[in-house]
Design an enzyme around this catalytic site. Structure first.
Site, PDB file in Angstrom:
ATOM      1  N   ILE A  10       0.837  -1.209   0.000  1.00 24.67           N
ATOM      2  CA  ILE A  10       0.000   0.000   0.000  1.00 24.67           C
ATOM      3  C   ILE A  10       0.869   1.256   0.000  1.00 24.67           C
ATOM      4  CG2 ILE A  10      -1.790   1.287   1.234  1.00 24.67           C
ATOM      5  CD1 ILE A  10      -2.894  -1.407   2.221  1.00 24.67           C
ATOM      6  N   ASN A  15      -9.691  -5.405   3.547  1.00 19.84           N
ATOM      7  CA  ASN A  15      -9.068  -6.377   2.630  1.00 19.84           C
ATOM      8  C   ASN A  15      -8.606  -5.791   1.293  1.00 19.84           C
ATOM      9  OD1 ASN A  15     -10.943  -7.971   4.556  1.00 19.84           O
ATOM     10  ND2 ASN A  15      -9.475  -9.458   3.795  1.00 19.84           N
ATOM     11  N   VAL A  16      -7.528  -5.058   1.359  1.00 17.94           N
ATOM     12  CA  VAL A  16      -6.992  -4.401   0.157  1.00 17.94           C
ATOM     13  C   VAL A  16      -6.211  -5.424  -0.688  1.00 17.94           C
ATOM     14  CG1 VAL A  16      -5.634  -2.444  -0.659  1.00 17.94           C
ATOM     15  CG2 VAL A  16      -6.754  -2.342   1.585  1.00 17.94           C
ATOM     16  N   ARG A  65     -15.846 -11.180   2.157  1.00 17.95           N
ATOM     17  CA  ARG A  65     -15.030  -9.990   2.421  1.00 17.95           C
ATOM     18  C   ARG A  65     -15.429  -8.861   1.475  1.00 17.95           C
ATOM     19  NH1 ARG A  65     -14.054 -12.751   6.103  1.00 17.95           N
ATOM     20  NH2 ARG A  65     -12.061 -13.315   7.051  1.00 17.95           N
ATOM     21  N   ASP A  81      -9.824 -15.815  12.582  1.00 18.02           N
ATOM     22  CA  ASP A  81     -10.558 -15.400  11.375  1.00 18.02           C
ATOM     23  C   ASP A  81     -11.948 -14.884  11.730  1.00 18.02           C
ATOM     24  OD1 ASP A  81      -9.119 -15.753   9.068  1.00 18.02           O
ATOM     25  OD2 ASP A  81     -10.459 -17.281   8.251  1.00 18.02           O
ATOM     26  N   ARG A 112      -9.165 -20.929   9.961  1.00 17.21           N
ATOM     27  CA  ARG A 112      -7.993 -20.333  10.604  1.00 17.21           C
ATOM     28  C   ARG A 112      -8.378 -19.643  11.912  1.00 17.21           C
ATOM     29  NH1 ARG A 112      -4.822 -16.389   6.560  1.00 17.21           N
ATOM     30  NH2 ARG A 112      -6.184 -14.838   7.486  1.00 17.21           N
ATOM     31  N   TYR A 141      -3.541  -8.738  16.154  1.00 18.05           N
ATOM     32  CA  TYR A 141      -3.368  -7.744  15.083  1.00 18.05           C
ATOM     33  C   TYR A 141      -4.445  -6.657  15.172  1.00 18.05           C
ATOM     34  CZ  TYR A 141      -3.583  -5.710  10.401  1.00 18.05           C
ATOM     35  OH  TYR A 141      -3.630  -4.834   9.347  1.00 18.05           O
ATOM     36  N   SER A 157     -10.205  -3.052   9.116  1.00 20.01           N
ATOM     37  CA  SER A 157     -11.556  -3.559   9.351  1.00 20.01           C
ATOM     38  C   SER A 157     -11.577  -4.626  10.439  1.00 20.01           C
ATOM     39  CB  SER A 157     -12.093  -4.170   8.066  1.00 20.01           C
ATOM     40  OG  SER A 157     -11.225  -5.206   7.639  1.00 20.01           O
ATOM     41  N   ASP A 189      13.734   1.879  11.088  1.00 19.40           N
ATOM     42  CA  ASP A 189      12.659   1.236  11.831  1.00 19.40           C
ATOM     43  C   ASP A 189      11.984   2.266  12.741  1.00 19.40           C
ATOM     44  OD1 ASP A 189      12.421  -2.070  12.833  1.00 19.40           O
ATOM     45  OD2 ASP A 189      11.277  -0.452  13.762  1.00 19.40           O
TER      46      ASP A 189
HETATM   47  C1  UD1 Z   1      -7.567  -9.342   8.009  1.00 22.62           C
HETATM   48  C2  UD1 Z   1      -8.229  -8.030   8.273  1.00 22.62           C
HETATM   49  C3  UD1 Z   1      -7.669  -6.933   7.428  1.00 22.62           C
HETATM   50  C4  UD1 Z   1      -6.188  -6.928   7.522  1.00 22.62           C
HETATM   51  C5  UD1 Z   1      -5.669  -8.274   7.087  1.00 22.62           C
HETATM   52  C6  UD1 Z   1      -4.170  -8.352   7.210  1.00 22.62           C
HETATM   53  C7  UD1 Z   1     -10.552  -8.601   8.721  1.00 22.62           C
HETATM   54  C8  UD1 Z   1     -11.929  -8.503   8.179  1.00 22.62           C
HETATM   55  N1  UD1 Z   1      -9.622  -8.109   7.924  1.00 22.62           N
HETATM   56  O1  UD1 Z   1      -7.972  -9.790   6.809  1.00 22.62           O
HETATM   57  O2  UD1 Z   1      -8.165  -5.704   7.863  1.00 22.62           O
HETATM   58  O3  UD1 Z   1      -5.647  -5.917   6.758  1.00 22.62           O
HETATM   59  O4  UD1 Z   1      -6.177  -9.239   7.981  1.00 22.62           O
HETATM   60  O5  UD1 Z   1      -3.764  -9.630   6.896  1.00 22.62           O
HETATM   61  O6  UD1 Z   1     -10.297  -9.052   9.812  1.00 22.62           O
HETATM   62  N2  UD1 Z   1      -7.617 -17.643   3.336  1.00 22.62           N
HETATM   63  C9  UD1 Z   1      -7.736 -18.826   2.632  1.00 22.62           C
HETATM   64  N3  UD1 Z   1      -6.637 -19.305   1.984  1.00 22.62           N
HETATM   65  C10 UD1 Z   1      -5.435 -18.685   2.013  1.00 22.62           C
HETATM   66  C11 UD1 Z   1      -5.310 -17.463   2.741  1.00 22.62           C
HETATM   67  C12 UD1 Z   1      -6.436 -16.973   3.391  1.00 22.62           C
HETATM   68  O7  UD1 Z   1      -8.807 -19.428   2.603  1.00 22.62           O
HETATM   69  O8  UD1 Z   1      -4.477 -19.184   1.400  1.00 22.62           O
HETATM   70  C13 UD1 Z   1      -8.827 -17.098   3.985  1.00 22.62           C
HETATM   71  C14 UD1 Z   1      -8.620 -16.680   5.413  1.00 22.62           C
HETATM   72  O9  UD1 Z   1      -8.761 -17.765   6.293  1.00 22.62           O
HETATM   73  C15 UD1 Z   1      -9.718 -15.634   5.559  1.00 22.62           C
HETATM   74  C16 UD1 Z   1      -9.809 -15.009   4.154  1.00 22.62           C
HETATM   75  O10 UD1 Z   1      -9.198 -15.928   3.291  1.00 22.62           O
HETATM   76  O11 UD1 Z   1     -10.950 -16.243   5.864  1.00 22.62           O
HETATM   77  C17 UD1 Z   1      -9.094 -13.694   4.046  1.00 22.62           C
HETATM   78  O12 UD1 Z   1      -7.815 -13.828   4.635  1.00 22.62           O
HETATM   79  P1  UD1 Z   1      -6.703 -12.684   4.554  1.00 22.62           P
HETATM   80  O13 UD1 Z   1      -6.487 -12.270   3.160  1.00 22.62           O
HETATM   81  O14 UD1 Z   1      -5.517 -13.126   5.364  1.00 22.62           O
HETATM   82  O15 UD1 Z   1      -7.373 -11.429   5.243  1.00 22.62           O
HETATM   83  P2  UD1 Z   1      -8.287 -11.288   6.563  1.00 22.62           P
HETATM   84  O16 UD1 Z   1      -7.789 -12.177   7.638  1.00 22.62           O
HETATM   85  O17 UD1 Z   1      -9.704 -11.280   6.190  1.00 22.62           O
END
Ligand code: UD1
Length: 312
Positions: A13, A171-172, A210, A274, A271, A142, A119, A54
């Site tokens: 970002i 989720n950017v 998301r 989550d 996870r 986090y 978020s 840092d």
């Molecule tokens: C969270 C935060 C977000 C933050 C981000 C940093 C929320 C809503 N959002 O995002 O603000 O910036 O962490 O990491 O809490 N997944 C899979 N397979 C994979 C990887 C992930 O299924 O290989 C799933 C995860 O279990 C999750 C979803 O995809 O359910 C999104 O995961 P991820 O992209 O890490 O972001 P969040 O945890 O939603």
């Protein structure tokens, strides 16, 4: 000429905001410690003054803030699972670093600090969409750390008059997001794997949803927030997203089309830390910034796939 400081400038970002500022002809300084950032993300940002350092070190913060008018504070260890594995390190780089930066910004006479909120602070409450009046209920270290940073932003406005603005990102995703770590965002991981013909994993049943936000929307909102009148935005906190959501299963199907991957995902155990569903109410950003998403999810995903395709 105003100097803009971007923290986390070698991150996904931060580098995108820095690139947009440079494209506008602004004077930009970037700082990164390369824990999450990558040197290759600085390619194309040669016009930016860069400090390798840092923010947990107060004297580095002081140096970074010298002569600066506006700070984009994007530096963080942006990962829920990383914070679950090592909450102390996440706290240091999200909370201590943010406080040091604010102290240095105030001492240096910085006018405004924009903060990359998350978020995740909404936690797992079933209320959708998430709106800013909801009481935060973080469930991962986090999210706690990002919330603490937000609260410091607001306190520095209240007690010292530093113009702070919190943008809670949802989720950017987009070009330059690191796809190689298991702490990476899900869309970066999916794009890399599917383009390479490798099977992605879905944690849980894939029905979690998301409000995936394409990077150009985040850059756009940051530029609006930097330019908005103080009486409108100083001390404010607002969601930054698209106001739409999609499940991982549906996203996977779109990515099959875009990448040509014909396999199925490997479903794994959900996870820890989550949340189930996430969707933003974006009316406050619309009202305060005149923000509107400039790129929708499908278009963003298609551009993202093309970018990952171009780097392999
Ligand atoms: C969270 C935060 C977000 C933050 C981000 C940093 C929320 C809503 N959002 O995002 O603000 O910036 O962490 O990491 O809490 N997944 C899979 N397979 C994979 C990887 C992930 O299924 O290989 C799933 C995860 O279990 C999750 C979803 O995809 O359910 C999104 O995961 P991820 O992209 O890490 O972001 P969040 O945890 O939603």
């Amino acid at each position: 000429m105003a100097i803009y400081l971007v923290t986390g400038a070698a991150g996904f970002i931060g580098r995108s905001i820095a690139a947009a500022l440079l494209a506008r002809g602004e004077k930009v300084r970037g700082i990164d410690n390369f824990i999450a950032g990558k040197r290759s993300n600085l390619d194309g940002l040669e016009a930016m003054e860069f400090i390798e350092g840092d923010l947990t070190d107060p004297s580095t913060c002081a140096k970074a803030c010298e002569g600066v008018e506006i700070v984009f504070h994007e530096a963080a260890l942006a990962s829920v699972p990383r914070s679950v594995a090592d909450p102390v390190t996440t706290n240091r780089h999200c909370v201590d670093a943010t406080l040091n930066l604010l102290v240095a910004a105030r001492a240096a006479g910085v006018r405004r600090v924009l903060y990359a909120g998350s978020s995740s602070v909404y936690g797992d409450s079933p209320t959708l969409p998430k709106h800013e009046e909801m009481i935060p209920a973080p469930i991962s270290p986090y999210a706690v750390a990002k919330l603490a940073g937000e609260q410091y932003m607001r306190a520095f406005y209240r007690v010292y008059g530093l113009e702070t603005v919190v943008l809670r990102y949802f989720n950017v995703f987009g070009p330059y997001q690191d796809p190689t770590s298991h702490y990476s965002g899900v869309l970066a991981i999916f794009c890399r794997k599917m383009l390479a013909g490798e099977q992605p994993s879905i944690y849980g049943d894939g029905e979690q949803s998301r409000d995936f936000t394409y990077i150009d929307n985040v850059v756009h909102a940051n530029l609006l927030a930097a330019a908005a009148p103080a009486e409108v935005v100083a001390g404010q906190m607002m969601n930054l997203a698209t106001g739409t959501r999609i499940t991982l299963n549906d996203t996977f199907a779109i990515l099959q089309d875009l990448t040509g991957y014909s396999g199925k995902p490997a479903y794994q155990e959900a996870r820890s830390g989550d949340i189930r569903d996430s969707l933003a109410d974006i009316r406050l950003a619309e009202k305060l910034l005149g923000y509107k998403a400039v790129v929708d999810f499908r278009e963003g995903l298609s551009r993202t796939v093309e970018w990952y395709r171009s780097i392999v």
